[in-house]
Design a protein around this motif. Structure first.
Motif, mmCIF file in Angstrom:
data_model
loop_
_atom_site.group_PDB
_atom_site.id
_atom_site.type_symbol
_atom_site.label_atom_id
_atom_site.label_comp_id
_atom_site.label_asym_id
_atom_site.label_seq_id
_atom_site.Cartn_x
_atom_site.Cartn_y
_atom_site.Cartn_z
ATOM 1 N N SER A 1 -3.683 9.302 3.125
ATOM 2 C CA SER A 1 -4.548 8.321 2.480
ATOM 3 C C SER A 1 -3.727 7.167 1.970
ATOM 4 O O SER A 1 -2.527 7.279 1.723
ATOM 5 N N THR A 2 -4.373 6.013 1.801
ATOM 6 C CA THR A 2 -3.711 4.820 1.297
ATOM 7 C C THR A 2 -4.299 4.447 -0.044
ATOM 8 O O THR A 2 -5.456 4.741 -0.356
ATOM 9 N N VAL B 1 7.217 9.041 11.839
ATOM 10 C CA VAL B 1 6.026 8.620 12.590
ATOM 11 C C VAL B 1 5.470 7.367 11.921
ATOM 12 O O VAL B 1 5.739 7.097 10.748
ATOM 13 N N ARG B 2 4.707 6.593 12.684
ATOM 14 C CA ARG B 2 4.079 5.399 12.124
ATOM 15 C C ARG B 2 2.600 5.677 11.841
ATOM 16 O O ARG B 2 1.884 6.207 12.694
ATOM 17 N N HIS B 3 2.172 5.346 10.629
ATOM 18 C CA HIS B 3 0.774 5.485 10.244
ATOM 19 C C HIS B 3 0.007 4.303 10.829
ATOM 20 O O HIS B 3 0.305 3.144 10.539
ATOM 21 N N ARG B 4 -0.997 4.593 11.677
ATOM 22 C CA ARG B 4 -1.666 3.533 12.422
ATOM 23 C C ARG B 4 -2.364 2.514 11.513
ATOM 24 O O ARG B 4 -2.307 1.310 11.767
ATOM 25 N N GLN C 1 0.818 -1.192 0.000
ATOM 26 C CA GLN C 1 0.000 0.000 0.000
ATOM 27 C C GLN C 1 0.859 1.252 0.000
ATOM 28 O O GLN C 1 1.838 1.355 0.731
ATOM 29 N N ALA C 2 0.478 2.205 -0.835
ATOM 30 C CA ALA C 2 1.197 3.468 -0.886
ATOM 31 C C ALA C 2 0.484 4.486 -0.013
ATOM 32 O O ALA C 2 -0.744 4.509 0.061
ATOM 33 N N LEU C 3 1.266 5.317 0.656
ATOM 34 C CA LEU C 3 0.714 6.384 1.479
ATOM 35 C C LEU C 3 0.928 7.720 0.787
ATOM 36 O O LEU C 3 2.007 7.978 0.251
ATOM 37 N N THR D 1 7.951 6.891 2.597
ATOM 38 C CA THR D 1 7.363 5.869 3.461
ATOM 39 C C THR D 1 8.204 4.604 3.464
ATOM 40 O O THR D 1 8.941 4.319 2.510
ATOM 41 N N SER D 2 8.079 3.844 4.558
ATOM 42 C CA SER D 2 8.871 2.627 4.716
ATOM 43 C C SER D 2 8.146 1.647 5.636
ATOM 44 O O SER D 2 7.551 2.059 6.630
#
Length: 387
Positions: A383-384, A277-280, A24-26, A303-304
């Protein structure tokens, strides 16, 4: 046979779903206009009370939020929530102006925080040794040519109301070049600008920026620890594993080159990582950078899934930057950091579908940077999308 086939199909299906989630891309998008958090002209406690580090936040044991984006004499904004913090003029930390570069305690910017209980707060510090003020060490007297940087540790035992060095100098050092300070190097040298600290698995992680010097390559380095209370427990990434043991200037028993970090994703992270930060929802990490890429200057995100493999940065917002502005610009920007007022972490290390991009706005006067700087924030949406 049918049960095996069904089990295999289920296993393959779960693997495909897992792969889809991982792929998934953010996308981080601007969702509103800039708003001022603090104004230097209105809120400064002293002339040099200006935001000069990325915004970091944590909640203490009593529920008070501490937001720190300060200069070498550090102060905090405090309040019941991230949306309602206000300036507090009490000094929480500053370096001690030591003349010996081996002590790593000159001018210090407290930069990163992590607390497990809201009472004891561990911190990383960016220590600048300003040898231009010590002509015997650097006769040129040029700020950039004489500057050596290192990362050290501090700790608070009163919920962030005050910080002290975690050990007597130089035992508070975390990451330093293994080469002795040698005066005028022609440019700044050392390890700079630690990000906020994030938990991932059994370790805590932080990025920092390395300048090229000796065998040290230029780029974004990553380090981790399993013991926040021990400054010497941090280990750097060597390109394959976290085995780099940082040693102080000239203290290595083996070749100094064995104590240098390898930049992570050097073709991707081509600028100082300011926050992670981590995307929940997705579990992915988001890094923020202020940089010029492909002829575009502004704030970027990457993102990673694991802090080591990073996506190509996406431009979040076009803006003049601290080192990339024109005389026609009213202001320049730097120190981007994502913070979510609704974070589920005491250390604001995670974000949901909305957050704020905090930055320093440097208001230009006759094309020059002055102390007139504001802490601002801009709402963003995350968004994803599928693979």
């Amino acid at each position: 046979m049918r049960r095996r086939t069904a089990a295999l199909a289920l296993s393959l299906g779960l693997a495909m779903l897992s792969g889809t989630a991982a792929a998934q891309a953010l996308t981080v998008r601007k969702a509103g206009e800039l708003e001022t958090v603090t104004s230097w002209q209105r809120d400064a406690c002293a002339k040099r009370d200006a935001p000069d580090t990325p915004a970091r936040a944590f909640r203490d044991a009593g529920g008070t939020v501490h937001l720190i984006a300060s200069h070498s004499t550090a102060r905090a904004l405090t309040g019941p929530s991230l949306d309602s913090v206000r300036p507090n003029c009490a000094v929480i930390f500053q370096g001690h102006g030591q003349d010996d570069p081996r002590l790593h305690d000159d001018r210090s910017w407290i930069s990163s925080f992590y607390t497990l209980d809201g009472s004891t707060v561990f911190a990383l510090v960016s220590n600048e040794f300003h040898a231009q003020k010590r002509r015997a060490l650097c006769p040129s007297g040029d700020y950039m040519r004489c500057w050596r940087n290192s990362i050290t540790a501090a700790v608070s035992t009163d919920g962030g109301a005050s910080f002290r060095l975690s050990a007597a100098p130089p035992d508070h050092t975390v990451a330093t070049l293994p080469y002795p300070y040698s005066g005028d190097a022609g440019r700044r040298t050392g390890y700079f600008a630690p990000t906020n600290i994030v938990r991932h698995g059994d370790h805590w992680y932080a990025f920092f920026w390395a300048e090229r010097f000796g065998a040290q390559k230029r780029g974004a380095c990553l380090m981790r620890t399993d013991n926040l209370a021990d400054p010497q427990s941090w280990r750097g990434w060597d390109g394959k594993s976290f085995t780099v043991r940082f040693v102080r200037d000239g203290q290595a028993d083996d070749p100094p080159d064995a104590h240098l970090c390898a930049p992570v994703a050097p073709g991707v992270l081509q600028g100082t990582v300011r926050s992670i930060v981590r995307h929940r929802a997705s579990g992915q990490f988001i890094a923020t950078l202020a940089a010029t890429r492909d002829g575009q200057t502004g704030i970027w995100t990457a993102t990673s899934p694991d802090l080591l493999n990073w996506s190509k940065p996406q431009l979040l917002w076009t803006a003049p930057l601290l080192f990339r502005y024109g005389c026609g610009d009213a202001a320049a920007f730097d120190y981007p950091a994502l913070l979510d007022p609704g974070s589920q972490s005491r250390n604001f290390e995670d974000i949901g579908g909305t957050a704020y991009l905090y930055m320093t706005r440097l208001n230009l006067t006759w094309c020059k940077i002055t102390w007139n700087r504001d802490l601002v924030r801009m709402p963003v949406e995350i968004s994803t999308s599928g693979p």
